[in-house]
Design an enzyme around this catalytic site. Structure first.
Site, PDB file in Angstrom:
ATOM      1  N   TYR A   1       0.797  -1.231   0.000  1.00 57.34           N
ATOM      2  CA  TYR A   1       0.000   0.000   0.000  1.00 57.34           C
ATOM      3  C   TYR A   1       0.828   1.279   0.000  1.00 57.34           C
ATOM      4  O   TYR A   1       0.263   2.374  -0.084  1.00 57.34           O
ATOM      5  CB  TYR A   1      -0.956  -0.010   1.202  1.00 57.34           C
ATOM      6  CG  TYR A   1      -1.929  -1.170   1.165  1.00 57.34           C
ATOM      7  CD1 TYR A   1      -2.866  -1.279   0.137  1.00 57.34           C
ATOM      8  CD2 TYR A   1      -1.905  -2.170   2.135  1.00 57.34           C
ATOM      9  CE1 TYR A   1      -3.758  -2.347   0.081  1.00 57.34           C
ATOM     10  CE2 TYR A   1      -2.793  -3.236   2.095  1.00 57.34           C
ATOM     11  CZ  TYR A   1      -3.711  -3.318   1.056  1.00 57.34           C
ATOM     12  OH  TYR A   1      -4.592  -4.376   1.001  1.00 57.34           O
TER      13      TYR A   1
ATOM     14  N   ASN B   1     -12.347   4.784  -1.969  1.00 55.68           N
ATOM     15  CA  ASN B   1     -11.579   3.567  -1.742  1.00 55.68           C
ATOM     16  C   ASN B   1     -12.319   2.813  -0.644  1.00 55.68           C
ATOM     17  O   ASN B   1     -12.149   3.095   0.546  1.00 55.68           O
ATOM     18  CB  ASN B   1     -10.139   3.864  -1.317  1.00 55.68           C
ATOM     19  CG  ASN B   1      -9.320   2.591  -1.184  1.00 55.68           C
ATOM     20  OD1 ASN B   1      -9.868   1.482  -1.211  1.00 55.68           O
ATOM     21  ND2 ASN B   1      -8.014   2.724  -1.033  1.00 55.68           N
TER      22      ASN B   1
ATOM     23  N   HIS C   1     -15.239  -5.545  -2.111  1.00 58.11           N
ATOM     24  CA  HIS C   1     -15.431  -6.914  -2.581  1.00 58.11           C
ATOM     25  C   HIS C   1     -16.659  -7.592  -1.978  1.00 58.11           C
ATOM     26  O   HIS C   1     -16.972  -8.720  -2.334  1.00 58.11           O
ATOM     27  CB  HIS C   1     -14.175  -7.742  -2.257  1.00 58.11           C
ATOM     28  CG  HIS C   1     -12.902  -7.010  -2.555  1.00 58.11           C
ATOM     29  ND1 HIS C   1     -12.578  -6.579  -3.824  1.00 58.11           N
ATOM     30  CD2 HIS C   1     -11.884  -6.581  -1.748  1.00 58.11           C
ATOM     31  CE1 HIS C   1     -11.418  -5.945  -3.789  1.00 58.11           C
ATOM     32  NE2 HIS C   1     -10.980  -5.927  -2.542  1.00 58.11           N
TER      33      HIS C   1
ATOM     34  N   ASP D   1     -25.491  -0.143  -3.638  1.00 55.54           N
ATOM     35  CA  ASP D   1     -26.819   0.461  -3.791  1.00 55.54           C
ATOM     36  C   ASP D   1     -26.784   1.963  -3.496  1.00 55.54           C
ATOM     37  O   ASP D   1     -27.450   2.748  -4.171  1.00 55.54           O
ATOM     38  CB  ASP D   1     -27.829  -0.234  -2.876  1.00 55.54           C
ATOM     39  CG  ASP D   1     -28.275  -1.590  -3.424  1.00 55.54           C
ATOM     40  OD1 ASP D   1     -27.860  -1.952  -4.546  1.00 55.54           O
ATOM     41  OD2 ASP D   1     -29.027  -2.289  -2.725  1.00 55.54           O
TER      42      ASP D   1
ATOM     43  N   HIS E   1      -7.971   2.382  -5.707  1.00 57.53           N
ATOM     44  CA  HIS E   1      -7.253   1.444  -4.852  1.00 57.53           C
ATOM     45  C   HIS E   1      -5.771   1.750  -4.932  1.00 57.53           C
ATOM     46  O   HIS E   1      -5.248   2.022  -6.020  1.00 57.53           O
ATOM     47  CB  HIS E   1      -7.489  -0.009  -5.283  1.00 57.53           C
ATOM     48  CG  HIS E   1      -8.931  -0.391  -5.219  1.00 57.53           C
ATOM     49  ND1 HIS E   1      -9.561  -0.690  -4.034  1.00 57.53           N
ATOM     50  CD2 HIS E   1      -9.869  -0.482  -6.189  1.00 57.53           C
ATOM     51  CE1 HIS E   1     -10.831  -0.962  -4.282  1.00 57.53           C
ATOM     52  NE2 HIS E   1     -11.050  -0.840  -5.574  1.00 57.53           N
ATOM     53  N   LEU E   2      -5.118   1.674  -3.793  1.00 52.94           N
ATOM     54  CA  LEU E   2      -3.669   1.898  -3.761  1.00 52.94           C
ATOM     55  C   LEU E   2      -2.943   0.775  -4.482  1.00 52.94           C
ATOM     56  O   LEU E   2      -2.010   1.001  -5.254  1.00 52.94           O
ATOM     57  CB  LEU E   2      -3.197   1.978  -2.307  1.00 52.94           C
ATOM     58  CG  LEU E   2      -3.789   3.157  -1.517  1.00 52.94           C
ATOM     59  CD1 LEU E   2      -4.065   2.762  -0.092  1.00 52.94           C
ATOM     60  CD2 LEU E   2      -2.881   4.354  -1.595  1.00 52.94           C
ATOM     61  N   SER E   3      -3.376  -0.455  -4.203  1.00 52.10           N
ATOM     62  CA  SER E   3      -2.787  -1.624  -4.859  1.00 52.10           C
ATOM     63  C   SER E   3      -3.591  -1.945  -6.118  1.00 52.10           C
ATOM     64  O   SER E   3      -4.591  -1.274  -6.406  1.00 52.10           O
ATOM     65  CB  SER E   3      -2.818  -2.821  -3.902  1.00 52.10           C
ATOM     66  OG  SER E   3      -4.167  -3.222  -3.671  1.00 52.10           O
TER      67      SER E   3
ATOM     68  N   ARG F   1     -10.190 -10.663  -4.313  1.00 51.97           N
ATOM     69  CA  ARG F   1     -10.142  -9.208  -4.531  1.00 51.97           C
ATOM     70  C   ARG F   1     -10.507  -8.829  -5.972  1.00 51.97           C
ATOM     71  O   ARG F   1     -10.523  -7.667  -6.335  1.00 51.97           O
ATOM     72  CB  ARG F   1      -8.752  -8.660  -4.210  1.00 51.97           C
ATOM     73  CG  ARG F   1      -8.359  -8.808  -2.763  1.00 51.97           C
ATOM     74  CD  ARG F   1      -7.016  -8.148  -2.472  1.00 51.97           C
ATOM     75  NE  ARG F   1      -6.433  -8.703  -1.276  1.00 51.97           N
ATOM     76  CZ  ARG F   1      -6.727  -8.296  -0.025  1.00 51.97           C
ATOM     77  NH1 ARG F   1      -7.576  -7.315   0.167  1.00 51.97           N
ATOM     78  NH2 ARG F   1      -6.167  -8.875   1.020  1.00 51.97           N
TER      79      ARG F   1
HETATM   80  C1  DQA Z   1      -7.460  -1.672  -1.217  1.00 56.16           C
HETATM   81  C2  DQA Z   1      -7.527  -3.086  -1.825  1.00 56.16           C
HETATM   82  C3  DQA Z   1      -8.508  -3.964  -1.074  1.00 56.16           C
HETATM   83  O1  DQA Z   1      -8.537  -5.263  -1.638  1.00 56.16           O
HETATM   84  C4  DQA Z   1      -8.104  -4.095   0.378  1.00 56.16           C
HETATM   85  O2  DQA Z   1      -9.063  -4.827   1.089  1.00 56.16           O
HETATM   86  C5  DQA Z   1      -7.836  -2.781   1.021  1.00 56.16           C
HETATM   87  C6  DQA Z   1      -7.152  -1.734   0.263  1.00 56.16           C
HETATM   88  C7  DQA Z   1      -6.379  -0.806  -1.879  1.00 56.16           C
HETATM   89  O3  DQA Z   1      -6.434   0.411  -1.707  1.00 56.16           O
HETATM   90  O4  DQA Z   1      -5.477  -1.332  -2.537  1.00 56.16           O
HETATM   91  O5  DQA Z   1      -8.074  -2.611   2.202  1.00 56.16           O
HETATM   92  O6  DQA Z   1      -8.712  -1.040  -1.424  1.00 56.16           O
END
Ligand code: DQA
Length: 184
Positions: free
Chosen positions: A60, A111, A117, A124, A137-139, A148
């Protein structure tokens, strides 16, 4: 809830007021007397993102959420925009904030972390928003575990940015500035 920003990030205080017509953001202006108010971008963060900086930095990054909040607000300022930057570990609180953005925001950068997931409730709430939504998403979840790969947010998002660590939030602000301009 944790409000990570100094007071200007609060919804009421985060409404930037400009005088006269602002061609770049004319469509997102809500008229109020002689002044025009640009509604803030809601930047919402889900569970465990409060631990950024120390949480799995190899995945992250090393920026804390407070740092990301400051960078995001600075980037928005460059576009003449403001942000409401918040984090919660609670699904219902995120739903409440998405609903709040219907009246008080110009769009949502989200985020949703692990709720991405799993959460039909967030899906909704976003569906009822009727404003631009950018999933961040950071990753890159698609390059990670199979659980994921499914996103309830992507199905209703205007766009998705992932894998760029904190830079993704800044790219989302740039994209939101363009989307706001395009709104009818
Ligand atoms: C996340 C990716 C998600 O799968 C994970 O549960 C996170 C961070 C990301 O920013 O990469 O908590 O949203």
């Amino acid at each position: 809830m944790s409000d990570l920003s100094p007071p200007p990030h609060r919804a009421s205080a985060a409404v930037a007021t400009i005088r006269g017509f602002h061609p770049a953001f004319g469509v997102s202006l809500a008229k109020s007397g002689k002044q025009n108010k640009v509604l803030p971008i809601y930047v919402l963060n889900g569970p465990t993102l409060n631990l950024l900086g120390t949480r799995e930095p190899e995945i992250y990054g090393t920026a804390t959420l407070a740092e990301i909040g400051r960078l995001t607000a600075a980037r928005a300022k460059g576009h003449g925009l403001t942000v409401v930057f918040r984090q919660s570990n609670h699904e219902g609180e995120l739903v409440d904030w998405i609903q709040e953005a219907r009246a008080k925001g110009c769009g949502v950068i989200l985020n949703a972390a692990a709720y991405t997931h799993t959460s039909l409730a967030i899906h909704d709430a976003l569906k009822a928003l009727d404003k631009p939504i950018i999933e961040v998403h950071l990753s890159n979840p698609h390059a990670r575990e199979p659980f994921r790969h499914r996103s309830f947010v992507s199905k209703v998002a205007t766009g998705v940015i992932c894998g760029l660590k904190e830079q993704g939030y800044l790219a989302a602000v740039d994209a939101m500035a363009v989307l706001i301009k395009r709104q009818p």
